[in-house]
Each structure stands twice: as C-alpha cells, then as structure tokens.
Design an enzyme around this catalytic site. Sequence first.
Site, short mmCIF file in Angstrom:
data_model
loop_
_atom_site.label_atom_id
_atom_site.label_comp_id
_atom_site.label_asym_id
_atom_site.label_seq_id
_atom_site.Cartn_x
_atom_site.Cartn_y
_atom_site.Cartn_z
N GLY A 83 -9.24 -6.53 -11.42
CA GLY A 83 -10.29 -7.72 -11.02
C GLY A 83 -11.18 -8.25 -12.14
N CYS A 106 -19.29 1.78 -8.57
CA CYS A 106 -19.54 1.30 -7.22
C CYS A 106 -20.27 2.46 -6.42
CB CYS A 106 -18.37 0.56 -6.53
SG CYS A 106 -16.88 1.79 -6.47
C1 LIG Z 1 -12.78 1.56 -10.06
S1 LIG Z 1 -11.11 1.79 -10.35
C2 LIG Z 1 -11.22 0.15 -11.56
C3 LIG Z 1 -11.11 -0.82 -10.86
C4 LIG Z 1 -10.85 -2.05 -11.77
N1 LIG Z 1 -11.84 -2.11 -13.12
C5 LIG Z 1 -10.92 -3.54 -11.12
O1 LIG Z 1 -11.93 -4.33 -11.41
O2 LIG Z 1 -10.25 -3.75 -10.54
C6 LIG Z 1 -11.15 2.90 -11.62
C7 LIG Z 1 -9.86 3.09 -12.06
O3 LIG Z 1 -10.03 4.04 -13.24
C8 LIG Z 1 -8.49 4.64 -13.39
N2 LIG Z 1 -8.68 5.90 -14.11
C9 LIG Z 1 -8.97 7.11 -13.72
N3 LIG Z 1 -9.13 7.93 -14.84
C10 LIG Z 1 -8.76 7.34 -15.77
C11 LIG Z 1 -8.53 7.74 -17.29
N4 LIG Z 1 -8.65 9.05 -17.60
N5 LIG Z 1 -8.10 6.92 -17.89
C12 LIG Z 1 -7.88 5.49 -17.50
N6 LIG Z 1 -8.02 5.07 -16.44
C13 LIG Z 1 -8.42 5.85 -15.52
C14 LIG Z 1 -8.06 4.64 -11.86
O4 LIG Z 1 -6.74 4.92 -11.88
C15 LIG Z 1 -8.68 3.55 -11.13
O5 LIG Z 1 -7.81 2.40 -11.36
#
Ligand SMILES: C[S@@+](CC[C@H](N)C(=O)[O-])C[C@H]1O[C@@H](n2cnc3c(N)ncnc32)[C@H](O)[C@@H]1O
Length: 428
Positions: free
Chosen positions: A253, A369
């Site tokens: 997003g 969030c």
């Molecule tokens: C809050 S969500 C992100 C939402 C996204 N930015 C959006 O606006 O649609 C957090 C994301 O961090 C990813 N994540 C977790 N650990 C991670 C890592 N070590 N490296 C990259 N991504 C990671 C998760 O898979 C998840 O998709």
Amino acid sequence: MSGANTRMIAANVLDAVLHRGRSLKAELSSALPRLPDPRDRALVEAAVMAALREHGRYADALSQWMSRPPGARDGLLRSLIYIGLAQIDAMKLPPHAAVDATVEAARLSGRAHQAGLVNALLRRALREPLPPAPVDAAWPEWLADRIRAAWPDDAEAIFKASAEPPPMWLRVNRRKIPRALYAERLAEAGIAHHLSDDLADAIRLDTPLPVTALPGFEEGQVSVQDGSAQRLVDALELPREAKVLDACAAPGGKAAHLAERHPDVRQLAIDVDERRVRRMQEGFARLGLDIATGVADATSPASVPAEGGFDAIVIDAPCSATGIVRRQPDILLHRRADDIDALIGLQIRLLEASWSMLKPGGTLLYATCSILPEENGRNVADFIARHADAALQPLDARFGRDTGHGHQRLPGENGLDGFFYARLVKSA
Ligand SMILES: C[S@@+](CC[C@H](N)C(=O)[O-])C[C@H]1O[C@@H](n2cnc3c(N)ncnc32)[C@H](O)[C@@H]1O
C-alpha cells in the site's frame, strides 16, 4: 446462497478465530471466496467483526441468562449464538432475518435439538438490552495495563475507538485520475463520501462497501487505505529520481502510494514473505505501477541489492498492531506479552540494517501501526543514542502528537487508525 448458510459460514469463521487460535484474515480469505454474492460476503464479514468486538459482552449476557452457557467445547454453538446477537445488537438487522436465519443455521449444522435454545436466546435479546461491559472488556489485562500506563489520559478513548467499526478510506491513484474527477464518479454511482481536507489523495466513504462496488477499482483508479497510512508519504521530501527502499513493503500500500505521488522515484519494494510479495506484485499490476520488487530479509543487508545505498528507506515495521484493533479485533485474542519483546528485537535489527544501507544525507522513515511507546519512541530514542550520525527531523501536527521521539496518532482521532512516524536523517 441462503441466509442460514451465510450465518453458518460466519459462525464457523468465528469459532476458528475465537476457540482455535486461527487468524481472522486467513479464515475470512478462505471462507469469503466461497460466497458468490458480494452481499453475503459483506454480511459474513460484518457479523464476524461485530461478534469479535463484542464477544466479552455476549459471554456476560449468556452467563446471566443461562445456568450452564455453552463452553469452548461447544464452540460452534456459542459462535452461532454470538453471530445471532451481533446481528441484533451491533448490526441492527431486521429481527426476522437475524433470528430465523440463525435458528435455521442451527438446524442445518445438525443441531436441530439446539435450535429452540438459539431461538429463545435471540428472542430474549430482542426484548431486553444486553448488559453493558467495561470499555476494555475485550483487552487482555497485561495489554490494557500497558495502554493505561502509556496513555493515562487517553486510554478510555483508545479502548472505545478500538471497539468501533472503522470508516472506509480510499486512496485515489493520481496517475490514473484526479481526485475531484473520481469523486464525481462516486457521486454518479450514488456513493456518499467526503474529500479529506488535509490528505491530498484521500476520500472517506460514509458507508463501507465491497471493493467490487467501487467504480474504477479493477482499472486501478483507487485503492482502500486508511488515512494514517496515506499520511506517511507526506513525510518524505525526495530529490528527483531518488533511490528508495521500502524494506517491509508487502502488501504494498505505501510503496504504491509513493510511486503514485513520485513517478520519477526509483523504488525497490522488498518483503521477507514470498506469498505477500506475490500479492504486492498483483496490486502494483492493477494500479499500473512499475516498481521493482523482491523477496529479501531486510535485517540482512547482504540479501538486498543496495549498490551505492539508498536516498531514503521506509521501514513500516512488523508490530503489535495495537493501533488497528478496530480493523483486526482478533489481535486482542492472539497477542501475547512475549510477542512484544520479539517484535522490538526485530524492529531494532531492521533499523540497524537499514541504516547501513542509507546514503549519507539520506532519510529513514520509521513507522508502525502500534501505540506502544516501547515499539515506537523508545526504539527511536535508543537508536539515536547508539548512532552519532542520526538526527530526528521533526514532523508537523498532521502526523499526530509529538512524543519527543516521533509522532503518534491515536486510534479514532480524526477517524484515523493509530500510527507512529519518525523521520531520521543521516549526517552527510
Ligand atoms: C506492517 S507490514 C507492511 C505493510 C506495507 N508497508 C503496506 O503498506 O502495505 C510489515 C511487513 O514486514 C514484513 N517483514 C517482517 N520481517 C521482515 C524482514 N526481516 N524483512 C523484510 N520484511 C519483513 C512482513 O512480512 C510484513 O509484510
């Protein structure tokens, strides 16, 4: 699909989430596609959401009304009753639809012998108001205590806002259509809405709708995204053709919004979760955005193609999601105190690794969030204390209240999700 079937499906989803530790998102994404009619899908989703927000109150009512309320071992019956109560109490559906279809669902599920009980309980709920419950009834005690400690003057408002159904915010894809023109399309379709005064791409709908009912959705004219998430892009002032890394990008997003706002930016959107990266790619294709993507672990710079470094890095970090309980009420069922420490460890590793990939003079935007200071301002303060070349660059009041180490929007303020933003600059 019959009304009874939709109630049955809603009760099954609720049972899996309430009694078997399953995630609401996963259960809905497997159940909803089985319903061809979008109105049935909307009903299932709304009933499950309402029952999850209010299950503490419904459990209290059953304990007062029954000498032996159904326990977790009869989770499906309990869930079906909650789905019935949610239709009467929260959704205010016409009594015959709510009661008859739910009673019929009991019969359909092989519980004809309990249909009379379901009928009697739902009819009682039509006659007498359900007992009130404390505002934090749905919160585990340890988490409610942390919220009270962090926000003593706002805790009540946070609990209340977290139990309200959220508004639906749209983000207009300015590369495809100007916001004013899209608003005209909504008006032509009879969809009541308001243009946000201070979020340049945002439109708030008066009543949530399935995305299939939105004009131009398939053509990529519009996406669904809360205003707090849309605010993030305003924190980035980028040089032309800036190289930007979205380190935790899926489902995409914020990366998509950045690309819509800054067509010249060279963005790399990575995420560690391959399935979510595929979803993100589908989203970018729908929106007509050409953004480089990859599956990579952002805590390990060696796995990220970062030659020459980035002018800006966005970390929209995995977090407790305590700012979006109104959208994901099952957070309160599944979150454990230990999770928070594990998340903080991951957030620190993401900050450290990203800093090493940031060019001197570059900007790092850290967002969550969450409304827990230990995932937000405390992470930022500790990071600045460890890095002599890191400085906090202030944001303005549009980002919420200034905590001294970043800005916090609390859930429900201006109709928005709870969100945290901090902008760090690396000295040249
Ligand atoms: C809050 S969500 C992100 C939402 C996204 N930015 C959006 O606006 O649609 C957090 C994301 O961090 C990813 N994540 C977790 N650990 C991670 C890592 N070590 N490296 C990259 N991504 C990671 C998760 O898979 C998840 O998709």
